[in-house]
Design a protein around this motif. Structure first.
Motif, mmCIF file in Angstrom:
data_model
loop_
_atom_site.group_PDB
_atom_site.id
_atom_site.type_symbol
_atom_site.label_atom_id
_atom_site.label_comp_id
_atom_site.label_asym_id
_atom_site.label_seq_id
_atom_site.Cartn_x
_atom_site.Cartn_y
_atom_site.Cartn_z
ATOM 1 N N GLN A 144 48.167 -40.552 12.060
ATOM 2 C CA GLN A 144 48.648 -41.888 11.724
ATOM 3 C C GLN A 144 48.639 -42.122 10.213
ATOM 4 O OE1 GLN A 144 50.112 -43.642 14.023
ATOM 5 N NE2 GLN A 144 49.516 -42.049 15.497
ATOM 6 N N LEU A 145 47.619 -41.612 9.531
ATOM 7 C CA LEU A 145 47.567 -41.759 8.071
ATOM 8 C C LEU A 145 48.729 -41.025 7.416
ATOM 9 C CD1 LEU A 145 46.115 -42.727 5.529
ATOM 10 C CD2 LEU A 145 44.623 -40.725 5.695
ATOM 11 N N ASN A 146 48.982 -39.807 7.854
ATOM 12 C CA ASN A 146 50.101 -39.048 7.289
ATOM 13 C C ASN A 146 51.437 -39.708 7.581
ATOM 14 O OD1 ASN A 146 49.017 -36.813 5.868
ATOM 15 N ND2 ASN A 146 48.475 -35.815 7.798
ATOM 16 N N THR A 147 51.584 -40.259 8.769
ATOM 17 C CA THR A 147 52.826 -40.946 9.141
ATOM 18 C C THR A 147 53.149 -42.061 8.153
ATOM 19 O OG1 THR A 147 52.571 -40.457 11.496
ATOM 20 C CG2 THR A 147 53.953 -42.337 10.932
ATOM 21 N N VAL A 148 52.114 -42.768 7.718
ATOM 22 C CA VAL A 148 52.322 -43.909 6.821
ATOM 23 C C VAL A 148 52.497 -43.480 5.366
ATOM 24 C CG1 VAL A 148 51.235 -45.994 5.876
ATOM 25 C CG2 VAL A 148 51.106 -45.516 8.332
ATOM 26 N N VAL A 149 51.683 -42.549 4.878
ATOM 27 C CA VAL A 149 51.659 -42.309 3.426
ATOM 28 C C VAL A 149 52.496 -41.129 2.962
ATOM 29 C CG1 VAL A 149 49.377 -43.365 3.293
ATOM 30 C CG2 VAL A 149 49.570 -40.867 3.397
ATOM 31 N N LYS A 150 52.855 -40.220 3.848
ATOM 32 C CA LYS A 150 53.672 -39.085 3.416
ATOM 33 C C LYS A 150 55.017 -39.523 2.839
ATOM 34 C CE LYS A 150 51.039 -35.489 4.120
ATOM 35 N NZ LYS A 150 50.553 -34.678 2.974
ATOM 36 N N PRO A 151 55.701 -40.530 3.425
ATOM 37 C CA PRO A 151 56.957 -40.983 2.815
ATOM 38 C C PRO A 151 56.765 -41.543 1.403
ATOM 39 C CG PRO A 151 56.824 -41.726 5.087
ATOM 40 C CD PRO A 151 55.483 -41.170 4.741
ATOM 41 N N LEU A 152 55.546 -41.972 1.083
ATOM 42 C CA LEU A 152 55.243 -42.477 -0.252
ATOM 43 C C LEU A 152 54.873 -41.342 -1.215
ATOM 44 C CD1 LEU A 152 52.970 -45.462 0.834
ATOM 45 C CD2 LEU A 152 55.398 -45.563 0.229
ATOM 46 N N GLU A 153 54.830 -40.116 -0.691
ATOM 47 C CA GLU A 153 54.451 -38.922 -1.434
ATOM 48 C C GLU A 153 53.002 -38.987 -1.909
ATOM 49 O OE1 GLU A 153 57.383 -38.208 -4.462
ATOM 50 O OE2 GLU A 153 58.923 -37.656 -3.000
ATOM 51 N N TYR A 154 52.150 -39.646 -1.112
ATOM 52 C CA TYR A 154 50.718 -39.630 -1.363
ATOM 53 C C TYR A 154 50.129 -38.367 -0.745
ATOM 54 C CZ TYR A 154 50.969 -44.656 -2.485
ATOM 55 O OH TYR A 154 51.273 -45.867 -3.045
ATOM 56 N N ALA A 155 49.122 -37.811 -1.393
ATOM 57 C CA ALA A 155 48.448 -36.620 -0.875
ATOM 58 C C ALA A 155 47.262 -37.034 -0.025
ATOM 59 C CB ALA A 155 47.978 -35.740 -2.027
ATOM 60 N N VAL A 156 47.089 -36.398 1.128
ATOM 61 C CA VAL A 156 45.974 -36.684 2.034
ATOM 62 C C VAL A 156 45.103 -35.436 2.160
ATOM 63 C CG1 VAL A 156 45.301 -37.264 4.390
ATOM 64 C CG2 VAL A 156 47.248 -38.421 3.330
ATOM 65 N N PHE A 157 43.799 -35.606 1.971
ATOM 66 C CA PHE A 157 42.845 -34.513 2.093
ATOM 67 C C PHE A 157 41.872 -34.844 3.226
ATOM 68 C CE2 PHE A 157 44.245 -34.882 -2.274
ATOM 69 C CZ PHE A 157 44.665 -33.581 -2.562
ATOM 70 N N ASN A 158 41.872 -34.012 4.242
ATOM 71 C CA ASN A 158 41.024 -34.218 5.418
ATOM 72 C C ASN A 158 39.690 -33.510 5.171
ATOM 73 O OD1 ASN A 158 40.351 -35.046 8.042
ATOM 74 N ND2 ASN A 158 41.161 -33.167 8.941
ATOM 75 N N VAL A 159 38.746 -34.190 4.515
ATOM 76 C CA VAL A 159 37.565 -33.517 3.977
ATOM 77 C C VAL A 159 36.323 -33.650 4.838
ATOM 78 C CG1 VAL A 159 38.429 -33.790 1.631
ATOM 79 C CG2 VAL A 159 36.854 -35.503 2.567
ATOM 80 N N GLY A 160 36.397 -34.426 5.920
ATOM 81 C CA GLY A 160 35.246 -34.571 6.799
ATOM 82 C C GLY A 160 35.338 -33.643 7.991
ATOM 83 N N MET A 161 34.796 -34.082 9.119
ATOM 84 C CA MET A 161 34.812 -33.264 10.327
ATOM 85 C C MET A 161 36.171 -33.366 11.012
ATOM 86 S SD MET A 161 30.984 -33.912 11.897
ATOM 87 C CE MET A 161 31.246 -32.695 13.212
ATOM 88 N N SER A 162 36.736 -32.227 11.382
ATOM 89 C CA SER A 162 38.035 -32.222 12.058
ATOM 90 C C SER A 162 37.890 -32.167 13.569
ATOM 91 C CB SER A 162 38.876 -31.034 11.579
ATOM 92 O OG SER A 162 38.214 -29.815 11.874
ATOM 93 N N ASP A 163 36.730 -31.766 14.055
ATOM 94 C CA ASP A 163 36.421 -31.792 15.485
ATOM 95 C C ASP A 163 34.901 -31.715 15.636
ATOM 96 O OD1 ASP A 163 35.579 -29.005 15.457
ATOM 97 O OD2 ASP A 163 37.700 -28.458 15.537
ATOM 98 N N GLU A 164 34.440 -31.736 16.869
ATOM 99 C CA GLU A 164 33.000 -31.811 17.117
ATOM 100 C C GLU A 164 32.268 -30.516 16.770
ATOM 101 O OE1 GLU A 164 33.603 -33.049 21.132
ATOM 102 O OE2 GLU A 164 32.843 -35.062 20.711
ATOM 103 N N ASN A 165 33.001 -29.420 16.570
ATOM 104 C CA ASN A 165 32.380 -28.138 16.222
ATOM 105 C C ASN A 165 32.387 -27.859 14.729
ATOM 106 O OD1 ASN A 165 31.920 -27.421 18.995
ATOM 107 N ND2 ASN A 165 34.116 -26.976 19.161
#
Length: 213
Positions: free
Chosen positions: A21-42
């Motif tokens: 959802q974050l990428n859906t909103v900000v990618k058209p604005l050419e904002y960079a998103v860094f997923n730096v926390g936990m991506s799953d429970e493992n």
């Protein structure tokens, strides 16, 4: 704008949904998103306490401009981020919270509730929160507009009070935190990639490298 998304252990399973959802909103604005926390429970284990340390390092080193985070209620993450110098985190349950925080408080982080009230249609609420947070024009313009001047003044005073209370020497504050706690916070591969590629404060980079060594 560079945005870091960070999620802790209790809500890691929802990372893919929130990231989409974050990428859906900000990618058209050419904002960079860094997923730096936990991506799953493992993934590399993090608590909301680690999130505050991570956010403070990324913001104070100017590696990113804005933090999106949260926990089950969002309260723990908000408190964890707000104890650190240079981080102003708002509490966000719905899109109007995001809009008003954007316009009145003009901080650099949002804490969302990823368990409380996160039911049917939750991904839509998250998307609309991000729309109000990132696509509503210039930040800090006030709401209502006739209240802009005192709101801007008070936001500035609040930042000055926080800097006076906790002292505005970020590296000294970081060094005062238990080293093992900091090491856990910065040991994630995606966090390190974001930080080391975009850090603009050599002194902070040097300290983090010493922690990892």
């Amino acid at each position: 704008m560079k945005i870091a998304l960070m999620m802790e252990n209790s809500q890691a399973a929802k990372n893919a949904t929130v990231l989409e959802q974050l990428n859906t909103v900000v990618k058209p604005l050419e904002y960079a998103v860094f997923n730096v926390g936990m991506s799953d429970e493992n993934d590399h284990h993090l608590t909301y306490i680690h999130l505050g340390i991570m956010a403070s390092i990324l913001v104070n080193s100017k590696a990113v401009d804005f933090i999106v985070t949260g926990c089950g209620t969002g309260q723990g993450a908000m408190m964890s981020l707000n104890i650190h110098p240079g981080v102003v985190c708002g509490y966000c349950l719905d899109p109007s919270d995001a809009f008003l925080f954007n316009q009145i408080n003009n901080g650099n982080a949002l804490a969302l509730a990823f368990a409380k009230g996160f039911g049917w249609g939750a991904e839509l609420n998250v998307r609309y929160i991000f729309e109000k947070a990132f696509t509503t024009g210039e930040r800090g313009m006030g709401y209502p507009l006739e209240r802009a001047e005192p709101q801007q003044r008070n936001a500035g005073i609040l930042n000055q009070v926080k800097a006076a209370v906790i002292k505005d020497d970020y590296l000294e504050a970081l060094q005062a935190i238990d080293r093992d706690l900091v090491k856990t916070a910065v040991s994630g591969e995606r966090f390190q990639q974001c930080f080391f590629e975009h850090c603009q404060v050599p002194e902070i980079e040097s300290y983090i490298r010493s922690i990892l060594d």
